[in-house]
Write a protein that holds these residues in place. Structure first.
Motif, PDB file in Angstrom:
ATOM      1  N   GLY A 151       3.086  10.461  -6.501  1.00  0.00           N
ATOM      2  CA  GLY A 151       4.137  11.056  -7.333  1.00  0.00           C
ATOM      3  C   GLY A 151       3.644  11.355  -8.740  1.00  0.00           C
ATOM      4  N   LEU A 152       2.880  10.413  -9.312  1.00  0.00           N
ATOM      5  CA  LEU A 152       2.334  10.641 -10.648  1.00  0.00           C
ATOM      6  C   LEU A 152       1.323  11.795 -10.653  1.00  0.00           C
ATOM      7  CD1 LEU A 152       1.867   6.965 -11.867  1.00  0.00           C
ATOM      8  CD2 LEU A 152       3.538   8.634 -12.703  1.00  0.00           C
ATOM      9  N   ALA A 153       0.503  11.862  -9.615  1.00  0.00           N
ATOM     10  CA  ALA A 153      -0.471  12.962  -9.519  1.00  0.00           C
ATOM     11  C   ALA A 153       0.244  14.303  -9.371  1.00  0.00           C
ATOM     12  CB  ALA A 153      -1.419  12.721  -8.346  1.00  0.00           C
ATOM     13  N   ALA A 154       1.286  14.342  -8.547  1.00  0.00           N
ATOM     14  CA  ALA A 154       2.035  15.592  -8.366  1.00  0.00           C
ATOM     15  C   ALA A 154       2.719  16.011  -9.662  1.00  0.00           C
ATOM     16  CB  ALA A 154       3.059  15.426  -7.248  1.00  0.00           C
ATOM     17  N   ALA A 155       3.324  15.061 -10.376  1.00  0.00           N
ATOM     18  CA  ALA A 155       3.973  15.384 -11.652  1.00  0.00           C
ATOM     19  C   ALA A 155       2.936  15.876 -12.660  1.00  0.00           C
ATOM     20  CB  ALA A 155       4.714  14.167 -12.194  1.00  0.00           C
ATOM     21  N   VAL A 180       1.977  19.449 -11.696  1.00  0.00           N
ATOM     22  CA  VAL A 180       3.039  20.418 -11.977  1.00  0.00           C
ATOM     23  C   VAL A 180       3.174  20.671 -13.475  1.00  0.00           C
ATOM     24  CG1 VAL A 180       5.557  20.765 -11.913  1.00  0.00           C
ATOM     25  CG2 VAL A 180       4.344  20.006  -9.867  1.00  0.00           C
ATOM     26  N   TYR A 181       3.185  19.613 -14.273  1.00  0.00           N
ATOM     27  CA  TYR A 181       3.494  19.774 -15.688  1.00  0.00           C
ATOM     28  C   TYR A 181       2.281  19.929 -16.596  1.00  0.00           C
ATOM     29  CZ  TYR A 181       8.247  18.938 -14.388  1.00  0.00           C
ATOM     30  OH  TYR A 181       9.477  19.067 -13.819  1.00  0.00           O
ATOM     31  N   LEU A 182       1.108  19.536 -16.145  1.00  0.00           N
ATOM     32  CA  LEU A 182      -0.074  19.650 -16.985  1.00  0.00           C
ATOM     33  C   LEU A 182      -1.019  20.773 -16.568  1.00  0.00           C
ATOM     34  CD1 LEU A 182      -0.889  15.846 -17.430  1.00  0.00           C
ATOM     35  CD2 LEU A 182       0.308  17.364 -19.026  1.00  0.00           C
ATOM     36  N   VAL A 183      -1.016  21.110 -15.290  1.00  0.00           N
ATOM     37  CA  VAL A 183      -1.966  22.114 -14.791  1.00  0.00           C
ATOM     38  C   VAL A 183      -1.280  23.430 -14.447  1.00  0.00           C
ATOM     39  CG1 VAL A 183      -3.636  22.622 -12.970  1.00  0.00           C
ATOM     40  CG2 VAL A 183      -3.505  20.312 -13.922  1.00  0.00           C
ATOM     41  N   ALA A 200       0.830  -1.209   0.000  1.00  0.00           N
ATOM     42  CA  ALA A 200       0.000   0.000   0.000  1.00  0.00           C
ATOM     43  C   ALA A 200       0.866   1.261   0.000  1.00  0.00           C
ATOM     44  CB  ALA A 200      -0.945  -0.006   1.196  1.00  0.00           C
ATOM     45  N   VAL A 201       1.973   1.235   0.723  1.00  0.00           N
ATOM     46  CA  VAL A 201       2.894   2.386   0.734  1.00  0.00           C
ATOM     47  C   VAL A 201       3.415   2.628  -0.682  1.00  0.00           C
ATOM     48  CG1 VAL A 201       5.180   3.157   1.518  1.00  0.00           C
ATOM     49  CG2 VAL A 201       3.570   2.185   3.155  1.00  0.00           C
ATOM     50  N   TYR A 202       3.778   1.546  -1.385  1.00  0.00           N
ATOM     51  CA  TYR A 202       4.286   1.694  -2.749  1.00  0.00           C
ATOM     52  C   TYR A 202       3.218   2.235  -3.686  1.00  0.00           C
ATOM     53  CZ  TYR A 202       8.048  -1.243  -0.932  1.00  0.00           C
ATOM     54  OH  TYR A 202       9.062  -1.756  -0.187  1.00  0.00           O
ATOM     55  N   VAL A 203       1.991   1.767  -3.551  1.00  0.00           N
ATOM     56  CA  VAL A 203       0.894   2.246  -4.403  1.00  0.00           C
ATOM     57  C   VAL A 203       0.638   3.724  -4.138  1.00  0.00           C
ATOM     58  CG1 VAL A 203      -1.594   2.075  -4.829  1.00  0.00           C
ATOM     59  CG2 VAL A 203      -0.218  -0.001  -4.650  1.00  0.00           C
ATOM     60  N   ILE A 204       0.559   4.099  -2.874  1.00  0.00           N
ATOM     61  CA  ILE A 204       0.298   5.497  -2.521  1.00  0.00           C
ATOM     62  C   ILE A 204       1.430   6.399  -3.000  1.00  0.00           C
ATOM     63  CG2 ILE A 204       0.070   7.096  -0.572  1.00  0.00           C
ATOM     64  CD1 ILE A 204      -1.459   4.767   0.858  1.00  0.00           C
ATOM     65  N   THR A 253      10.776  19.262  -8.203  1.00  0.00           N
ATOM     66  CA  THR A 253      11.003  17.964  -8.852  1.00  0.00           C
ATOM     67  C   THR A 253      11.143  16.820  -7.856  1.00  0.00           C
ATOM     68  OG1 THR A 253      11.923  18.973 -10.837  1.00  0.00           O
ATOM     69  CG2 THR A 253      12.525  16.684 -10.420  1.00  0.00           C
ATOM     70  N   PRO A 254      11.920  16.963  -6.790  1.00  0.00           N
ATOM     71  CA  PRO A 254      12.022  15.843  -5.831  1.00  0.00           C
ATOM     72  C   PRO A 254      10.685  15.462  -5.192  1.00  0.00           C
ATOM     73  CG  PRO A 254      13.789  17.408  -5.452  1.00  0.00           C
ATOM     74  CD  PRO A 254      12.854  18.041  -6.446  1.00  0.00           C
ATOM     75  N   LEU A 255       9.748  16.391  -5.105  1.00  0.00           N
ATOM     76  CA  LEU A 255       8.459  16.110  -4.470  1.00  0.00           C
ATOM     77  C   LEU A 255       7.626  15.102  -5.254  1.00  0.00           C
ATOM     78  CD1 LEU A 255       7.484  19.700  -3.297  1.00  0.00           C
ATOM     79  CD2 LEU A 255       8.575  17.869  -1.976  1.00  0.00           C
ATOM     80  N   TRP A 256       7.807  15.036  -6.564  1.00  0.00           N
ATOM     81  CA  TRP A 256       7.092  14.036  -7.352  1.00  0.00           C
ATOM     82  C   TRP A 256       8.005  12.903  -7.800  1.00  0.00           C
ATOM     83  CZ3 TRP A 256       8.915  13.116 -12.186  1.00  0.00           C
ATOM     84  CH2 TRP A 256       9.591  14.148 -12.840  1.00  0.00           C
TER      85      TRP A 256
END
Length: 184
Positions: A73-77, A80-83, A64-68, A97-100
């Protein structure tokens, strides 16, 4: 008479493979894990998957930690890059960048290490290095860059391997930013 018939069975890695029926009792190489397996005789019930030992299954909470981490990370990226891309300066993009990036690395390496450790536990490989080499043989030599931490680490904990991989990629990311954007 049996020339066209195929026998389907599960290899020791769990993949379903088929071989000519006239090869029953002979050794063939699994196209997935490259292990040599014996084609079962028709009277031997090999049609069920090889069970994964309980020692190979890590706690559900760790998965679950890996999924979250991966989804976060994908949502944050994506954000940042699409919105919000136009709202950030170059230095702000570098600093976020390190945050995602690290959650994605942690999640991906967590899943990969769990799979490699499971391969070891089921007898598909003796070491983490061997399990990674088998994956590189299947995926191609370019995969060695991604699987590099698994080639050098000897740990049997997906969390430790994931954290070490995140540190490895943190150093590479820092070097990239230091060389490409030295003024930021």
């Amino acid at each position: 008479m049996n020339a066209g018939r195929q026998t389907e069975f599960h290899a020791s890695c769990g993949h379903l493979i088929s071989a000519p029926a006239d090869r029953a009792g002979q050794d063939v190489r699994c196209p997935h894990c490259h292990q040599v397996v014996r084609v079962p005789r028709p009277d031997v019930p090999y049609a069920s998957p090889v069970p994964v030992p309980t020692s190979a299954v890590e706690p559900v909470g760790l998965t679950a930690v890996y999924v979250i981490a991966l989804l976060g990370g994908l949502a944050a990226a994506g954000y940042v890059y699409l919105v919000a891309f136009d709202d950030f300066s170059e230095s702000e993009l570098v600093s976020v960048t390190p945050l995602w990036f690290f959650p994605i690395v942690l999640g991906l390496y967590g899943f990969v290490s769990q799979r490699l450790l499971r391969r070891m536990a089921t007898g598909g490989a003796r070491t983490l290095h061997e399990a990674a080499r088998m994956s590189i043989d299947v995926a191609g030599h370019w995969a060695a860059l991604v699987l590099f931490p698994f080639l050098v680490l000897r740990w049997r904990s997906s969390l430790l391997v994931s954290l070490a991989a995140a540190v490895f990629w943190a150093v590479l990311l820092w070097l990239f930013f230091a060389l490409v954007f030295p003024s930021l």
